[in-house]
Design a protein around this motif. Structure first.
Motif, PDB file in Angstrom:
ATOM      1  N   GLN A   1       0.849  -1.208   0.000  1.00  0.00           N
ATOM      2  CA  GLN A   1       0.000   0.000   0.000  1.00  0.00           C
ATOM      3  C   GLN A   1       0.874   1.243   0.000  1.00  0.00           C
ATOM      4  O   GLN A   1       1.708   1.432   0.886  1.00  0.00           O
ATOM      5  CB  GLN A   1      -0.896  -0.010   1.250  1.00  0.00           C
ATOM      6  CG  GLN A   1      -1.742   1.244   1.458  1.00  0.00           C
ATOM      7  CD  GLN A   1      -2.905   1.320   0.489  1.00  0.00           C
ATOM      8  OE1 GLN A   1      -2.750   1.794  -0.629  1.00  0.00           O
ATOM      9  NE2 GLN A   1      -4.063   0.861   0.908  1.00  0.00           N
ATOM     10  N   VAL A   2       0.694   2.061  -0.994  1.00  0.00           N
ATOM     11  CA  VAL A   2       1.440   3.310  -1.089  1.00  0.00           C
ATOM     12  C   VAL A   2       0.874   4.328  -0.099  1.00  0.00           C
ATOM     13  O   VAL A   2      -0.345   4.447   0.063  1.00  0.00           O
ATOM     14  CB  VAL A   2       1.363   3.866  -2.518  1.00  0.00           C
ATOM     15  CG1 VAL A   2       1.925   5.281  -2.585  1.00  0.00           C
ATOM     16  CG2 VAL A   2       2.095   2.946  -3.487  1.00  0.00           C
ATOM     17  N   GLN A   3       1.747   5.047   0.560  1.00  0.00           N
ATOM     18  CA  GLN A   3       1.324   6.117   1.458  1.00  0.00           C
ATOM     19  C   GLN A   3       1.544   7.465   0.790  1.00  0.00           C
ATOM     20  O   GLN A   3       2.531   7.665   0.070  1.00  0.00           O
ATOM     21  CB  GLN A   3       2.099   6.036   2.770  1.00  0.00           C
ATOM     22  CG  GLN A   3       1.778   4.782   3.572  1.00  0.00           C
ATOM     23  CD  GLN A   3       2.476   4.738   4.912  1.00  0.00           C
ATOM     24  OE1 GLN A   3       3.509   5.374   5.118  1.00  0.00           O
ATOM     25  NE2 GLN A   3       1.908   3.994   5.846  1.00  0.00           N
ATOM     26  N   LEU A   4       0.619   8.372   1.048  1.00  0.00           N
ATOM     27  CA  LEU A   4       0.649   9.695   0.434  1.00  0.00           C
ATOM     28  C   LEU A   4       0.845  10.752   1.504  1.00  0.00           C
ATOM     29  O   LEU A   4       0.177  10.724   2.539  1.00  0.00           O
ATOM     30  CB  LEU A   4      -0.653   9.953  -0.317  1.00  0.00           C
ATOM     31  CG  LEU A   4      -0.980   8.952  -1.415  1.00  0.00           C
ATOM     32  CD1 LEU A   4      -2.437   9.083  -1.845  1.00  0.00           C
ATOM     33  CD2 LEU A   4      -0.060   9.145  -2.607  1.00  0.00           C
ATOM     34  N   VAL A   5       1.763  11.670   1.248  1.00  0.00           N
ATOM     35  CA  VAL A   5       2.027  12.749   2.197  1.00  0.00           C
ATOM     36  C   VAL A   5       1.921  14.073   1.458  1.00  0.00           C
ATOM     37  O   VAL A   5       2.759  14.385   0.598  1.00  0.00           O
ATOM     38  CB  VAL A   5       3.410  12.601   2.852  1.00  0.00           C
ATOM     39  CG1 VAL A   5       3.663  13.770   3.800  1.00  0.00           C
ATOM     40  CG2 VAL A   5       3.519  11.271   3.585  1.00  0.00           C
ATOM     41  N   GLU A   6       0.898  14.831   1.797  1.00  0.00           N
ATOM     42  CA  GLU A   6       0.689  16.138   1.193  1.00  0.00           C
ATOM     43  C   GLU A   6       1.324  17.232   2.047  1.00  0.00           C
ATOM     44  O   GLU A   6       1.353  17.123   3.283  1.00  0.00           O
ATOM     45  CB  GLU A   6      -0.814  16.433   1.048  1.00  0.00           C
ATOM     46  CG  GLU A   6      -1.560  15.470   0.151  1.00  0.00           C
ATOM     47  CD  GLU A   6      -2.125  14.247   0.878  1.00  0.00           C
ATOM     48  OE1 GLU A   6      -2.868  13.475   0.256  1.00  0.00           O
ATOM     49  OE2 GLU A   6      -1.822  14.068   2.079  1.00  0.00           O
ATOM     50  N   SER A   7       1.813  18.266   1.389  1.00  0.00           N
ATOM     51  CA  SER A   7       2.435  19.378   2.106  1.00  0.00           C
ATOM     52  C   SER A   7       2.329  20.648   1.272  1.00  0.00           C
ATOM     53  O   SER A   7       1.934  20.599   0.098  1.00  0.00           O
ATOM     54  CB  SER A   7       3.908  19.065   2.400  1.00  0.00           C
ATOM     55  OG  SER A   7       4.629  18.894   1.187  1.00  0.00           O
ATOM     56  N   GLY A   8       2.684  21.761   1.892  1.00  0.00           N
ATOM     57  CA  GLY A   8       2.722  23.023   1.175  1.00  0.00           C
ATOM     58  C   GLY A   8       1.567  23.958   1.448  1.00  0.00           C
ATOM     59  O   GLY A   8       1.562  25.087   0.966  1.00  0.00           O
ATOM     60  N   GLY A   9       0.602  23.504   2.218  1.00  0.00           N
ATOM     61  CA  GLY A   9      -0.533  24.364   2.534  1.00  0.00           C
ATOM     62  C   GLY A   9      -0.153  25.459   3.512  1.00  0.00           C
ATOM     63  O   GLY A   9       0.981  25.515   4.004  1.00  0.00           O
ATOM     64  N   GLY A  10      -1.094  26.321   3.781  1.00  0.00           N
ATOM     65  CA  GLY A  10      -0.844  27.408   4.724  1.00  0.00           C
ATOM     66  C   GLY A  10      -1.933  28.439   4.676  1.00  0.00           C
ATOM     67  O   GLY A  10      -2.980  28.241   4.054  1.00  0.00           O
ATOM     68  N   LEU A  11      -1.668  29.552   5.331  1.00  0.00           N
ATOM     69  CA  LEU A  11      -2.607  30.674   5.373  1.00  0.00           C
ATOM     70  C   LEU A  11      -2.109  31.753   4.423  1.00  0.00           C
ATOM     71  O   LEU A  11      -0.967  32.208   4.533  1.00  0.00           O
ATOM     72  CB  LEU A  11      -2.698  31.222   6.790  1.00  0.00           C
ATOM     73  CG  LEU A  11      -3.503  32.509   6.988  1.00  0.00           C
ATOM     74  CD1 LEU A  11      -4.960  32.292   6.616  1.00  0.00           C
ATOM     75  CD2 LEU A  11      -3.362  32.997   8.426  1.00  0.00           C
TER      76      LEU A  11
END
Length: 114
Positions: A1-11
């Motif tokens: 199972q591949v795991q996904l890590v999202e990043s880069g969000g913010g205000l």
């Protein structure tokens, strides 16, 4: 199972830009269609944009002209460049493949202030 890590969000303020990244723990080179989705508070998760292995992209109406999806198979990463952000873009953003989805990652929060 591949795991996904999202990043880069913010205000960010309305009119601002953000670049989201989604790193997969396994290869995405043989996955034809990858996509970004988002889920706003109290709403269902919705599709934002898709990108195929050949670079063909497709956007839902609210994303056209403002968002750009891309992928780097060598880095197993999918990107979403967002410009001219609006308060209604506030949501948690996720990536996944179109078919036979993997377990969802934790997403990355994007908050756009007016």
């Amino acid at each position: 199972q591949v795991q996904l890590v999202e990043s880069g969000g913010g205000l960010v303020q309305a009119g601002g830009s953000l670049r989201l990244s989604c790193a997969a723990s396994g290869s995405i080179s043989n996955i034809n269609a990858m996509a970004w989705y988002r889920q706003a508070p109290g709403k269902q998760r919705e599709l934002v944009a898709t990108v195929t292995n050949t670079g063909f992209t497709n956007y839902v109406a609210f994303a056209k002209g403002r968002f750009t999806i891309s992928r780097d198979n060598a880095k197993n990463t999918v990107y979403l460049q967002m410009a001219n952000l609006k308060p209604e873009d506030t949501a948690v953003y996720y990536c996944n493949r179109i078919l036979n989805k993997w377990d969802w990652g934790q997403g990355t929060q994007v908050t756009v202030s007016s």
